[in-house]
Design an enzyme around this catalytic site. Structure first.
Site, short mmCIF file in Angstrom:
data_model
loop_
_atom_site.label_atom_id
_atom_site.label_comp_id
_atom_site.label_asym_id
_atom_site.label_seq_id
_atom_site.Cartn_x
_atom_site.Cartn_y
_atom_site.Cartn_z
CB SER A 177 80.65 143.24 73.54
OG SER A 177 81.68 143.98 72.93
CG ASN A 217 92.19 132.48 125.24
OD1 ASN A 217 92.09 133.42 124.45
ND2 ASN A 217 93.20 132.36 126.06
CE LYS A 242 81.84 138.10 72.80
NZ LYS A 242 81.80 137.77 74.23
#
Length: 477
Positions: free
Chosen positions: A330, A153, A336
């Site tokens: 694409s 802790n 593209k």
């Protein structure tokens, strides 16, 4: 007493170790031990182990190193054992045995399995360094010696903060490089006029360099906020042990361990929290850091949105800037090219925003003296930091540095836009300027042609009012 045998995480020769639940089979070659072996079986959750976080491993080793030095100075740990532990920690901090950190990043127990993984690996390597075999814990024990004066802790959150500090340093470096790239483009495009837009509609003219300069300025703001959050991480609860009372830690341990940790990490601003009980249960600093990361992500995503818009088309969109072509866009449309780099960074931003929700819920879910959910908090923050740093580096190198301006198109849009009329309205009056703008919009004729045709202003007046210096708010040379 009944015994329980855990399935070993790897096949082959094994050694038998024992814990409070019984015997555990551990691979003979492993540096980890019984607790780690059980954790591997208990938490097959993400497939991402602590080994994937070298900053956390190094931070854990630094904390253990500092603890051993402090305990040795206080007489709690024999010098030969302390030296073996610190030597093992040094090796681990230098990158050794990383593959031995095999527990999943997400685990129950508030990080106990990660702490025990470190304790066991360090103990077994230290045993080797003094000529003993792995698992000879009667000589050097993971808990009695490596974890002396500590608890998960205080160890785990301290190590998490140190690890996040290193992650932040990487992100800040990436942000600085991107800011400089935008600054360079701002200088390159300082003389390029364009139309500014509000609500995606023509507003008033500006320089393309001013647009890119604003990107640099917003990044600079986020660098400052991130540096502020980083400094808050330097307050540690080390020495608080289980709940912040310091139980089982010797007097003076807390101060000595912090002194050694500052030296080992090279972080002079590390300080001990003034209230260790509050610091052990509070995770507010992680919430704040997560909020800053969300801020970085939101603003970075907005910049990427702008780059995609400004480069859209290129024929039928804005087409004002050209992003470097990185790949075919694409599988069906020839020629593209898509803005794939900004799109990828957008997705990282979405991820970071989602992580902020996770951190928020984990922080709110803590109870009483401890938050059990720090493992998911660390995983969320470290993942966001790493992905942002990587995404920003890619954006800088593969996109921003290669951006060019479509100067001809920009000049055409400025000349054709009714937004120019705003610059003339002080001289024309609002009603006349509005009538000119509406007529230009309906007829498609340039607004300046209408002003000239009606002899509303002289050419000298038009030159002054539509000069780049006047339109962009910069002093004339």
């Amino acid at each position: 007493m009944s015994t329980s045998t855990s399935t070993p995480p790897a096949s082959g020769a094994c050694r038998t170790e024992h814990d409070m639940l019984g015997d555990v089979a551990v691979p003979a070659a492993a540096y980890y031990g019984a607790h780690t072996a059980r954790a591997v079986v208990n938490f097959p959750l993400t497939g991402e182990t602590v080994a994937a976080r070298p900053h956390l491993i190094g931070a854990l080793a630094a904390v253990k190193h500092a603890a051993a030095l402090a305990n040795a100075e206080l007489g709690a740990l024999d010098e030969p054992l302390a030296r073996a532990i610190t030597d093992a920690c040094t090796e681990i901090r230098d990158g050794a045995l990383r593959e031995q950190f095999v527990v999943d990043l997400i685990q129950g127990g508030a990080g106990t399995s990660t702490n025990m993984n470190a304790n066991e690996v360090i103990a077994n390597r230290a045993l080797e360094l003094i000529g003993r075999g792995r698992g000879e814990y009667s000589v050097l024990h993971p808990l009695d010696h490596v974890n002396l004066g500590q608890s998960t802790n205080d160890v785990y959150p301290s190590a998490v903060k140190l690890a996040l500090d290193a992650h932040i340093a990487q992100l800040l470096g990436a942000m600085t490089a991107l800011r400089q790239a935008f600054t360079d483009k701002a200088a390159e495009f300082a003389d390029v006029l364009k139309m500014g837009r509000t609500q995606l509609q023509d507003a008033v003219p500006m320089a393309l360099g001013q647009e890119f300069g604003a990107f640099a300025a917003t990044l600079a703001e986020d660098e400052q906020r991130l540096a502020e959050a980083r400094l808050l991480l330097h307050e540690l609860n080390l020495g608080g042990t289980a709940i912040g009372t310091g139980l089982n830690a010797r007097p003076g341990y807390r101060q000595r361990a912090m002194e050694h940790l500052r030296r080992l990490t090279g972080i002079p601003t590390l300080v001990s929290s003034p209230d260790l009980i509050e610091a052990t249960q509070d995770v507010g600093v992680f919430v704040q850091l997560s909020g800053v990361l969300k801020r970085v992500a939101v603003k970075l995503s907005k910049i990427c949105n702008d780059l995609r818009l400004l480069s859209s088309g290129p024929q039928a969109g804005f087409g004002e800037i050209n992003l470097p072509a990185r790949q075919a866009g694409s599988s069906i449309m020839p020629g593209k090219v898509n803005p794939v780099i900004p799109e990828a960074v957008n997705q990282i931003a979405f991820e970071v925003i989602g992580h902020d929700v996770t951190v928020t819920l984990a922080a709110e879910g803590g109870q009483l003296q401890l938050n059990a959910f720090e493992p998911i908090i660390y995983r969320s923050l470290s993942t966001g930091l790493d992905h942002l740093a990587a995404g920003i580096a890619v954006l800088t190198e593969h996109c921003v540095r290669g951006i060019t301006a479509n100067r001809h198109r920009l000049a055409e849009t400025v000349a054709a836009s009714t937004g120019l009329v705003t610059a003339l309205s002080p001289a024309l009056g609002h009603e006349t300027a509005c009538a000119i703008a509406l007529e230009a919009h309906h007829t498609g004729r340039p607004a300046l042609d209408l002003v000239r045709e009606r002899e509303l202003l002289t050419e000298a007046q038009l030159r002054v009012l539509t000069s780049p210096a006047s339109l962009t708010g910069r002093a004339a040379p």
